[in-house]
Design an enzyme around this catalytic site. Structure first.
Site, PDB file in Angstrom:
ATOM      1  N   TRP A 185       0.842  -1.202   0.000  1.00  0.00           N
ATOM      2  CA  TRP A 185       0.000   0.000   0.000  1.00  0.00           C
ATOM      3  C   TRP A 185       0.878   1.253   0.000  1.00  0.00           C
ATOM      4  O   TRP A 185       0.521   2.272  -0.586  1.00  0.00           O
ATOM      5  CB  TRP A 185      -0.898  -0.021   1.249  1.00  0.00           C
ATOM      6  N   HIS A 186       2.061   1.152   0.648  1.00  0.00           N
ATOM      7  CA  HIS A 186       2.927   2.318   0.732  1.00  0.00           C
ATOM      8  C   HIS A 186       3.581   2.646  -0.607  1.00  0.00           C
ATOM      9  O   HIS A 186       4.012   3.779  -0.821  1.00  0.00           O
ATOM     10  CB  HIS A 186       4.012   2.112   1.796  1.00  0.00           C
ATOM     11  N   GLY A 187       3.677   1.678  -1.486  1.00  0.00           N
ATOM     12  CA  GLY A 187       4.275   1.975  -2.786  1.00  0.00           C
ATOM     13  C   GLY A 187       4.636   0.706  -3.521  1.00  0.00           C
ATOM     14  O   GLY A 187       4.769  -0.367  -2.916  1.00  0.00           O
ATOM     15  N   PHE A 215       2.603   8.378  -0.664  1.00  0.00           N
ATOM     16  CA  PHE A 215       1.847   7.129  -0.597  1.00  0.00           C
ATOM     17  C   PHE A 215       0.408   7.376  -0.990  1.00  0.00           C
ATOM     18  O   PHE A 215      -0.382   6.523  -1.088  1.00  0.00           O
ATOM     19  CB  PHE A 215       1.916   6.519   0.804  1.00  0.00           C
TER      20      PHE A 215
END
Lengths: 461, 76
Positions: A320-322, A461
């Site tokens: 989800w962060h990248g 993000f």
């Protein structure tokens, strides 16, 4: 437009005045807040407005079936929201992987023309859209016929670009019954905004510029003291950067009469990884728990099944962060540590708390390494630097940066009651004194800050 | 309501004071605003009018002095 800038202070002061003037007319007030939120987002890039409006419409449509059993409309809307997120966040990653594959096969092609711009805050407002649809389906909040209410919930500017991820069930009722800010709310808001500004403009930004960025730019030239200081520095930087943003967001919303839940609770005082995730980015952890972990089985089944679920969920949280293997590695490592704690019963241990806090903090700090690094090569170079006693080309350690690391850790260690008391003390003074305290604090932070604007880490993000 | 109004008015007055004693910073900031020309032109006119007014009054750049002092103390 980012919080710790003069642009935002002037924008917010104007919104504060209008919010006050329109307080008796809730419909107009909500319209003004929606327009202000759109203006705030347009300041980043006008093109993103269409995307955000699309997300809002999907969320509104998906909520319309309310508590009725599974409907195709709801499923389609959630799939649409996830599709949006997947496309904008991961398309470039797959494009690069495909381009590398072609390159390996001797068929190099330039795909730079096809790259997609990542809209700021998309991960946050898509999650809020999904939260609204699921909460309506579960009966946790009533579906809204009026799309403008859903639009304000998704786009409300204090939480739009980096959270906290606000739940529809918490926020929508506040739209119907607006709360007039009282002395306690103003006092706490001033304390939160000032704490957030100091964390971001003074602590996080200077640690980044004086220590972390130079070391990570050239890790091969660094020695153990620099690598250690940079790793410790990044642990403090990311805490002050993100919790600072959350503090400002919660304070700004409070001044407008809206309450958000806390997003951080002294995360580096955690004595287990489970506890760390109960204290770090709380709005994301609880979102993942309620909308992903529990639907996937949660604590049901054997310990092995729970461990696999934890790994899957934390791997996805990393992603989800990248779109990078470093984030996946970070998420999986955290998932593995939480799973090991659960399998061994360590998360319930009570003895030697101080020692366990130190161990958890050391491991969390080590795991920020792949989170901060651009790729796995850089992780390897930083680990190699840890074994190098000295280097002629190492970055000099700046005394002010080391002092800020100490200050950041002290801020994390201060009892919450100390901070609450500061807010309560500010609640007891006249509104003029509250405003002057806010203005004086802002002037100090702007004067102390570097020239230019350093964006918050979580904006990417 | 009255207390919220007093809070807002004091904060606004403090921002005017910040503008008055902050040298050229507000001028620089105005150029960076994401505004269409129709809004930007009158805003810049107002900003330059304010700049001339400050120059005529001879207001010192106290913000700049505070900034220099803080940065010197921190060894930056």
């Amino acid at each position: 437009m980012v919080f710790p800038t003069l642009d935002f202070v002037l924008f917010f002061t104007a919104v504060l005045g209008l919010n006050l003037a329109l307080f008796a007319w809730n419909g107009w007030r909500k319209g003004m807040l929606l327009a202000a939120s759109y203006w705030f987002y347009a300041a980043w890039d006008l093109r993103f407005l269409a995307l955000m409006t699309g997300v809002i419409l999907l969320a509104w449509l998906g909520g319309l079936p309310g508590r009725r059993k599974a409907t195709a409309l709801r499923t389609l809307c959630i799939a649409g929201l996830l599709g949006c997120l997947a496309f904008f966040k991961y398309f470039n990653f797959f494009l690069l992987s495909f381009s590398n594959l072609l390159g390996d096969a001797g068929l190099s092609r330039d795909f730079s023309w096809a790259q997609v711009v990542l809209p700021v805050g998309i991960s946050f407002y898509v999650f809020q859209g999904i939260s609204y649809i699921v909460d309506c389906a579960r009966g946790d909040c009533a579906e809204r016929r009026n799309p403008f209410d859903v639009a304000l919930y998704v786009s409300f500017f204090p939480q739009l670009v980096a959270g906290p991820i606000v739940r529809a069930a918490d926020f929508l009722p506040q739209l119907d019954r607006p709360e007039r800010p009282d002395a306690a709310m103003r006092g706490m808001a001033v304390a939160l905004i000032l704490a957030g500004m100091v964390k971001k403009l003074v602590i996080a930004n200077y640690i980044a510029v004086l220590l972390v960025d130079p070391v990570y730019t050239d890790p091969a030239s660094q020695a153990a003291p620099q690598a250690l200081a940079a790793m410790l520095g990044y642990a403090v930087q990311i805490y002050c950067d993100f919790s600072g943003y959350s503090d400002i967001a919660i304070g700004v919303a409070l001044l407008l009469g809206y309450r958000f839940n806390a997003n951080f609770n002294q995360p580096y005082r955690a004595a287990s990884f489970r506890e760390f995730w109960q204290r770090w980015h709380i709005s994301l952890s609880t979102w993942i728990r309620d909308y992903l972990y529990i639907p996937l089985g949660g604590n049901k089944g054997g310990k092995g099944r729970q461990a696999v679920t934890l790994l899957v969920v934390m791997g996805l949280a990393g992603l989800w962060h990248g779109a990078a293997w470093t984030f996946v590695l970070w998420g999986l490592a955290h998932g593995a540590l939480v799973a090991v704690e659960r399998l061994t019963g360590q998360h319930r241990a009570t003895g030697a708390r101080a020692l366990r806090i130190v161990v958890v903090f050391a491991l969390v700090t080590l795991l920020w390494l792949p989170f901060r690094a651009h790729d796995l090569d850089q992780v390897g170079q930083m680990l190699a630097a840890l074994t190098r006693p000295a280097s002629d080309y190492a970055v000099p350690l700046h005394g002010f940066a080391l002092m800020l690391i100490t200050a950041g850790l002290a801020l994390n260690a201060l009892p919450l009651s100390w901070f609450t008391r500061s807010g309560q003390a500010l609640a007891r003074v006249a509104p003029e004194v509250q405003a002057l305290a806010l203005a004086a604090g802002l002037i100090f932070c702007f004067a102390m800050a570097q020239e230019g604007v350093a964006p918050f880490i979580y904006f990417q993000f | 309501m009255a207390r919220n109004l007093r809070f807002f008015l004091t904060l606004s007055a403090a921002l005017v004071l910040l503008w008055a004693f902050s040298g050229e910073r507000i001028v620089d900031w105005a150029f960076e605003l994401p505004l269409p020309d129709a809004l930007m032109d009158p805003l810049l006119d107002a900003v330059f009018w304010g700049k001339d007014l400050k120059a005529a009054m001879g207001l010192p750049d106290l913000f700049g002095a505070l900034r220099d002092t803080l940065h010197r103390l921190a060894g930056l």
